[in-house]
Scaffold this active site. Structure first.
Site, PDB file in Angstrom:
ATOM      1  N   LYS A  13       1.020  -1.479   0.188  1.00 34.20           N
ATOM      2  CA  LYS A  13      -0.025   0.351  -0.033  1.00 34.20           C
ATOM      3  C   LYS A  13       0.701   1.479  -0.056  1.00 34.20           C
ATOM      4  CE  LYS A  13       0.712   1.732   4.505  1.00 34.20           C
ATOM      5  NZ  LYS A  13       1.483   2.860   4.457  1.00 34.20           N
ATOM      6  N   GLY A 101       7.652   1.669   4.601  1.00 33.55           N
ATOM      7  CA  GLY A 101       6.321   2.212   4.553  1.00 33.55           C
ATOM      8  C   GLY A 101       5.273   2.259   3.503  1.00 33.55           C
ATOM      9  N   ASP A 139      -2.456  -2.255  10.947  1.00 32.59           N
ATOM     10  CA  ASP A 139      -2.373  -1.482   9.470  1.00 32.59           C
ATOM     11  C   ASP A 139      -3.371  -3.324   9.178  1.00 32.59           C
ATOM     12  OD1 ASP A 139      -1.839   0.666   9.498  1.00 32.59           O
ATOM     13  OD2 ASP A 139      -0.099   0.516   8.934  1.00 32.59           O
TER      14      ASP A 139
HETATM   15  P1  ATP Z   1       4.446   0.268   7.848  1.00 36.47           P
HETATM   16  O1  ATP Z   1       4.229   0.396   6.718  1.00 36.47           O
HETATM   17  O2  ATP Z   1       3.356  -0.899   8.006  1.00 36.47           O
HETATM   18  O3  ATP Z   1       5.041   1.241   8.525  1.00 36.47           O
HETATM   19  P2  ATP Z   1       7.099  -1.104   7.060  1.00 36.47           P
HETATM   20  O4  ATP Z   1       7.147  -1.568   5.308  1.00 36.47           O
HETATM   21  O5  ATP Z   1       7.337  -0.048   7.285  1.00 36.47           O
HETATM   22  O6  ATP Z   1       5.362  -1.063   7.501  1.00 36.47           O
HETATM   23  P3  ATP Z   1       7.228  -4.035   7.082  1.00 36.47           P
HETATM   24  O7  ATP Z   1       8.142  -4.523   5.473  1.00 36.47           O
HETATM   25  O8  ATP Z   1       5.868  -4.067   7.353  1.00 36.47           O
HETATM   26  O9  ATP Z   1       7.606  -2.597   7.329  1.00 36.47           O
HETATM   27  O10 ATP Z   1       8.717  -4.663   8.029  1.00 36.47           O
HETATM   28  C1  ATP Z   1       9.389  -4.336   9.716  1.00 36.47           C
HETATM   29  C2  ATP Z   1      10.098  -4.722  10.243  1.00 36.47           C
HETATM   30  O11 ATP Z   1       8.832  -6.506  10.427  1.00 36.47           O
HETATM   31  C3  ATP Z   1      10.942  -5.570   9.749  1.00 36.47           C
HETATM   32  O12 ATP Z   1      12.294  -5.066   9.871  1.00 36.47           O
HETATM   33  C4  ATP Z   1      11.028  -7.095   9.896  1.00 36.47           C
HETATM   34  O13 ATP Z   1      11.634  -7.686  10.805  1.00 36.47           O
HETATM   35  C5  ATP Z   1       9.093  -7.446  10.702  1.00 36.47           C
HETATM   36  N1  ATP Z   1       8.421  -8.145   9.930  1.00 36.47           N
HETATM   37  C6  ATP Z   1       8.169  -9.081  10.682  1.00 36.47           C
HETATM   38  N2  ATP Z   1       7.683  -9.652   9.367  1.00 36.47           N
HETATM   39  C7  ATP Z   1       7.250  -9.752   8.125  1.00 36.47           C
HETATM   40  C8  ATP Z   1       7.185 -10.055   6.857  1.00 36.47           C
HETATM   41  N3  ATP Z   1       6.158 -10.986   7.028  1.00 36.47           N
HETATM   42  N4  ATP Z   1       7.629  -8.899   5.667  1.00 36.47           N
HETATM   43  C9  ATP Z   1       8.306  -7.639   6.008  1.00 36.47           C
HETATM   44  N5  ATP Z   1       8.761  -8.142   7.532  1.00 36.47           N
HETATM   45  C10 ATP Z   1       8.191  -8.894   8.858  1.00 36.47           C
END
Ligand code: ATP
Length: 289
Positions: A13, A101, A139
């Site tokens: 997203k 993000g 989320d």
């Molecule tokens: P958001 O937009 O919700 O803030 P994000 O994109 O910033 O999410 P994610 O990629 O979801 O961040 O992941 C952040 C952390 O969560 C990673 O560093 C990882 O250690 C942990 N994590 C747990 N499960 C997962 C997964 N299935 N995929 C990726 N990271 C995961």
């Protein structure tokens, strides 16, 4: 007969708009965000196994494969509640950049729950799945719903809003690691804080007016992340000079997206971005509706 194996695509997203409207006593921030799924997917393959437990494998060696992975957490939650027999092998082919993000972890958890609901014929409705999902992450309910939505509360209060007109999205993620927690902690909310106008954006979407929407998009977290990582502002400028109608940081960053009405321009900008921003990830895609 119940399914032995299935695969599912988990879409990323972006936030067309993101505002933080307050902070609750328990430390959670209250948000008002426009969520939009895009056609950039992780691929999950789930296969039943005889022995109990969830075994996760993935192409990204640095990701946790134990209970710290939201896939394992959400699978175990459903398997326990419904006393499901045997176990699951889950393979995650990660394509969505991590900690970017784009809700990569949350969408994986959402797809895991959707897949288990189908494979084991649990008969749960989306709203029943969403009620369980929020226990693992704010989320995840949105990632079950997908498409275009307004998210309020801590992100779990969802309403449908008009869809964005068709457009092309350019994603550029610089090679920077951003901690969501650190960004929220760095946000000051007082009378001087400039808030993006989410309601105005929804009005633009109702009118299908991309030009007006692009002039109103905003993310309050840019005020924290950009001073830490000025490269984000450089990417935004770059996109605006390379054909984007609008450009914004998604979530807490560092991913920047550009809204294009001309796909060729987006593809050209992608090639140029890869040269200009060393080791960045760049991708051209469409909305997932
Ligand atoms: P958001 O937009 O919700 O803030 P994000 O994109 O910033 O999410 P994610 O990629 O979801 O961040 O992941 C952040 C952390 O969560 C990673 O560093 C990882 O250690 C942990 N994590 C747990 N499960 C997962 C997964 N299935 N995929 C990726 N990271 C995961």
């Amino acid at each position: 007969m119940a399914m032995e194996s299935m695969w599912i695509n988990a879409p990323a997203k972006i936030n067309i708009g993101l505002d933080v409207v307050g902070k609750r006593e328990d430390g959670y921030h209250e948000v008002k965000m426009i969520m939009q799924s895009i056609r950039l997917f992780d691929r999950l393959t789930l296969t039943r196994k005889k022995d109990p437990g969830v075994r996760l494998t993935t192409n990204l060696k640095f990701l946790p494969t134990d209970d710290n992975n939201l896939i394992v957490k959400s699978a175990k939650m459903l398997m326990k509640e419904f006393n499901l027999e045997g176990g699951l092998n889950i393979n995650l082919e990660k394509r969505i950049p991590v900690a970017a993000g784009m809700a990569g972890g949350s969408t994986d958890a959402a797809s895991t729950m959707i897949a288990i609901n189908q494979m084991y014929e649990l008969g749960l409705s989306n709203s029943q799945l969403m009620k369980r999902a929020v226990k693992i992450g704010a989320d995840i309910p949105y990632c079950i719903m997908k498409g275009t939505a307004l998210a309020e509360g801590i992100g779990e209060k969802l309403s449908t809003i008009p869809k964005l007109p068709n457009c092309t999205i350019l994603i550029v993620k610089p090679k920077i690691h951003v901690s969501t927690r650190e960004v929220y902690a760095g946000l000051t909310l007082d009378e001087n804080t400039v808030h993006p106008d989410i309601d105005l954006m929804v009005e633009d979407m109702k009118k299908k007016d991309i030009t007006s929407l692009c002039s109103h998009i905003g993310n309050i977290l840019e005020s924290v992340t950009i001073p830490m990582y000025p490269e984000i502002a450089e990417i935004k400028d770059f996109m605006m000079k390379n054909g984007a109608k609008g450009s914004l940081m998604s979530g807490s960053g560092p991913t920047v997206f550009g809204i294009y009405t001309d796909k060729d321009a987006a593809v050209k900008a992608k090639e140029a971005a890869l040269k200009q921003f060393e080791k960045s990830f760049a991708f051209v895609t469409d909305l997932y509706r």
